[in-house]
Design a protein around this motif. Structure first.
Motif, short mmCIF file in Angstrom:
data_model
loop_
_atom_site.label_atom_id
_atom_site.label_comp_id
_atom_site.label_asym_id
_atom_site.label_seq_id
_atom_site.Cartn_x
_atom_site.Cartn_y
_atom_site.Cartn_z
N GLN A 44 -8.29 -10.88 20.56
CA GLN A 44 -7.66 -12.20 20.63
C GLN A 44 -8.71 -13.26 20.96
N GLY A 45 -8.40 -14.49 20.61
CA GLY A 45 -9.21 -15.62 21.05
C GLY A 45 -10.60 -15.69 20.46
N LEU A 46 -10.80 -15.14 19.25
CA LEU A 46 -12.12 -15.20 18.63
C LEU A 46 -12.39 -16.55 17.95
N SER A 47 -11.37 -17.37 17.78
CA SER A 47 -11.50 -18.68 17.15
C SER A 47 -12.19 -18.57 15.79
N LEU A 48 -11.47 -17.98 14.87
CA LEU A 48 -12.03 -17.79 13.54
C LEU A 48 -12.33 -19.12 12.85
N ALA A 49 -11.55 -20.15 13.14
CA ALA A 49 -11.82 -21.46 12.54
C ALA A 49 -13.17 -21.99 13.00
N ALA A 106 -22.48 -11.78 20.33
CA ALA A 106 -22.41 -11.04 21.59
C ALA A 106 -21.00 -10.47 21.81
N ARG A 107 -19.98 -11.26 21.49
CA ARG A 107 -18.60 -10.81 21.67
C ARG A 107 -18.27 -9.66 20.72
N ILE A 108 -18.69 -9.76 19.46
CA ILE A 108 -18.40 -8.72 18.49
C ILE A 108 -19.14 -7.44 18.85
N ASP A 109 -20.39 -7.55 19.25
CA ASP A 109 -21.15 -6.37 19.66
C ASP A 109 -20.45 -5.66 20.82
N ASP A 110 -19.89 -6.43 21.73
CA ASP A 110 -19.19 -5.85 22.87
C ASP A 110 -17.91 -5.14 22.40
N LEU A 111 -17.19 -5.74 21.47
CA LEU A 111 -15.96 -5.12 20.96
C LEU A 111 -16.25 -3.82 20.21
N LEU A 112 -17.33 -3.80 19.45
CA LEU A 112 -17.63 -2.63 18.64
C LEU A 112 -18.25 -1.50 19.47
N THR A 122 -8.66 -24.43 1.88
CA THR A 122 -8.48 -23.07 1.38
C THR A 122 -9.78 -22.28 1.48
N ARG A 123 -10.88 -22.92 1.10
CA ARG A 123 -12.19 -22.24 1.18
C ARG A 123 -12.51 -21.87 2.63
N MET A 124 -12.24 -22.78 3.56
CA MET A 124 -12.51 -22.50 4.96
C MET A 124 -11.62 -21.38 5.47
N ARG A 125 -10.41 -21.29 4.94
CA ARG A 125 -9.52 -20.21 5.35
C ARG A 125 -10.06 -18.86 4.91
N VAL A 126 -10.63 -18.81 3.70
CA VAL A 126 -11.26 -17.58 3.25
C VAL A 126 -12.48 -17.26 4.10
N LEU A 127 -13.30 -18.27 4.39
CA LEU A 127 -14.49 -18.05 5.21
C LEU A 127 -14.13 -17.54 6.60
N ALA A 128 -12.97 -17.92 7.11
CA ALA A 128 -12.55 -17.42 8.42
C ALA A 128 -12.39 -15.91 8.40
N HIS A 129 -12.10 -15.34 7.23
CA HIS A 129 -11.96 -13.89 7.11
C HIS A 129 -13.28 -13.21 6.80
N THR A 130 -14.23 -13.93 6.22
CA THR A 130 -15.47 -13.29 5.79
C THR A 130 -16.67 -13.60 6.67
N CYS A 131 -16.57 -14.62 7.53
CA CYS A 131 -17.76 -15.11 8.23
C CYS A 131 -18.23 -14.19 9.34
N ILE A 132 -17.35 -13.33 9.89
CA ILE A 132 -17.75 -12.50 11.01
C ILE A 132 -18.92 -11.60 10.63
N ALA A 133 -18.76 -10.86 9.53
CA ALA A 133 -19.85 -9.98 9.09
C ALA A 133 -21.10 -10.78 8.77
N GLY A 134 -20.93 -11.96 8.15
CA GLY A 134 -22.07 -12.77 7.80
C GLY A 134 -22.83 -13.28 9.00
N LEU A 135 -22.12 -13.87 9.95
CA LEU A 135 -22.78 -14.43 11.13
C LEU A 135 -23.42 -13.35 11.99
N CYS A 136 -22.83 -12.16 12.00
CA CYS A 136 -23.32 -11.09 12.86
C CYS A 136 -24.23 -10.10 12.14
N GLY A 137 -24.41 -10.26 10.84
CA GLY A 137 -25.27 -9.36 10.08
C GLY A 137 -24.74 -7.95 9.97
#
Length: 405
Positions: free
Chosen positions: A238-243, A303-309, A337-352
């Motif tokens: 929760q609370g990852l603020s995908l936007a 840092a948050r994603i690394d902790d979750l994984l 609409t494009r930003m909504r798609v990026l909200a689903h794809t950006c996690i892997a991109g930002l975190c490598g």
């Protein structure tokens, strides 16, 4: 070797004039593949989806290393596939060269920018195809076309000889109809390593909640399948603020794109689709203050994603927030609409991080993918898990997973 059964391969974005035999036998013998037109093929200009890019560049002197490795492993190159211009779109509609058909969703886009690669695989023209994924250009077409697709850990696969878009985020990925072929290709392209089991699923509640009506429900059976394999479900993240993450990604990617292509764009003044040219012009306006703020957001997210994984976790979310858009939708681009798609794809991109898209759901007969994000360098583990899910390898009693969506 797979062939398109009813229509010419060009209808699916595949140009067979670039076909080439393998260098010999190997683990991929008997398989045919295609390469997105951002990959260098010796003796040919790498067109990158744009006639002015074609006009202003010289022929490649060598194959891109990823292509060379596949040929050396026994796969046959069946041709080159269409890309969105400079790989800077998620739609798959090319103003200059057309739009490949989406065999799984007629009348809808195949997704971009690896549109031709996804279309050719979905049509049965090839067994697998190389694409690139910066913002989702393998994952989104995989979801729209009902395919397996992998975006690997950033830097895991040699990206030399590939037209860059935003080098800090660019990856070499691929599509296949089956998880088994996806894994066979990974055994050739990915660094070697021992398979270590992934044991925990962390659902991304915000992504399921943000998806279009029906998407979360369509993917619930896939989550049941994960549970039946004995994977434990953690409480939803929760609370990852995908936007906020999508906005940070947009800023950082735009800055990279302008550093990479700004001089060429200003010097050449290329003919481009209006929405892609507009994104390039907007990229030139990104400020140092915006970049600093975006980088802080990205660092905190990582840092948050690394902790979750931790050492055995997998993030789980819909690959895309909706089914494939209707053809022509990108002619009037909707930034929201494009930003909504990026909200689903950006996690892997930002975190490598590596992410696989699994074709495990349909909404009104149209494909939707389930995305699984693994820890850095866990590409082979993720592919092994995808294989288990596809084969239904598990008979343990399903454990309850949290309700959301």
């Amino acid at each position: 070797m797979a062939r398109a059964p009813f229509e010419s391969p060009e209808r699916f974005g595949l140009d067979p004039s670039f076909a080439r035999d393998p260098c010999g036998g190997g683990p991929l013998s008997g398989l045919g593949f295609a390469a997105k037109e951002v990959f260098d093929l010796a003796g040919h200009v790498t067109r990158s989806g744009n006639p002015d890019w074609l006009r202003t560049h010289a022929p490649a002197t060598a194959d891109a290393p990823a292509v060379a490795r596949l040929l050396e492993a026994g796969a046959r190159l069946q041709g080159r596939t269409l890309s969105d211009e400079l790989a800077f779109s998620l739609a798959g509609e090319n103003l200059h060269y057309g739009t490949p058909l989406n065999p799984r969703a007629p009348g809808r886009v195949p997704g971009g920018s690896s549109s031709g690669s996804a279309s050719a695989v979905a049509a049965g023209c090839v067994d697998f195809a190389l694409g690139t994924d910066t913002s989702g250009s393998v994952r989104i077409p995989a979801s729209y076309c009902g395919l397996y697709g992998l975006r690997p850990t950033h830097g895991a696969i040699d990206a030399r000889g590939v037209t860059p878009l935003a080098p800090a985020f660019d990856t070499v990925g691929w599509f296949a109809v089956t998880a088994a072929v996806l894994e066979r290709v990974g055994a050739v392209l990915l660094p070697p390593g021992e398979i270590r089991p992934l044991r925990r699923i962390v659902p991304m509640a915000d992504a399921f909640d943000d998806a279009a009506p029906g998407v979360a429900a369509a993917l619930r059976p896939a989550l049941d399948r994960l549970a039946s394999l004995g994977l434990a479900f953690d409480a939803p993240a929760q609370g990852l603020s995908l936007a906020a993450a999508a906005q940070a990604y947009r800023v950082l990617q735009s800055a990279e794109v302008w550093r990479t292509h700004g001089k060429w764009f200003e010097r050449t003044r290329p003919s481009m689709a209006p929405e892609i040219a507009a994104r390039l012009r907007a990229a030139s306006q990104v400020t140092a203050r915006e970049i600093d703020a975006a980088q802080r957001e990205a660092d905190a997210l990582r840092a948050r994603i690394d902790d979750l994984l931790a050492h055995d976790g997998v993030l789980c979310l819909p690959t895309a927030p909706d089914v494939a858009p209707l053809l022509g939708a990108s002619a009037q681009p909707d930034a929201q609409t494009r930003m909504r798609v990026l909200a689903h794809t950006c996690i892997a991109g930002l975190c490598g991080l590596p992410q696989v898209s699994l074709p495990l759901g349909t909404v009104d007969g149209l494909p939707v993918g389930l995305g699984l994000i693994g820890g850095r360098g866990r590409d082979r583990d993720l592919l092994a898990l995808a294989g288990r899910i596809a084969s239904g390898d598990g008979n343990k009693t399903a454990t309850a997973w949290p309700t959301f969506g």
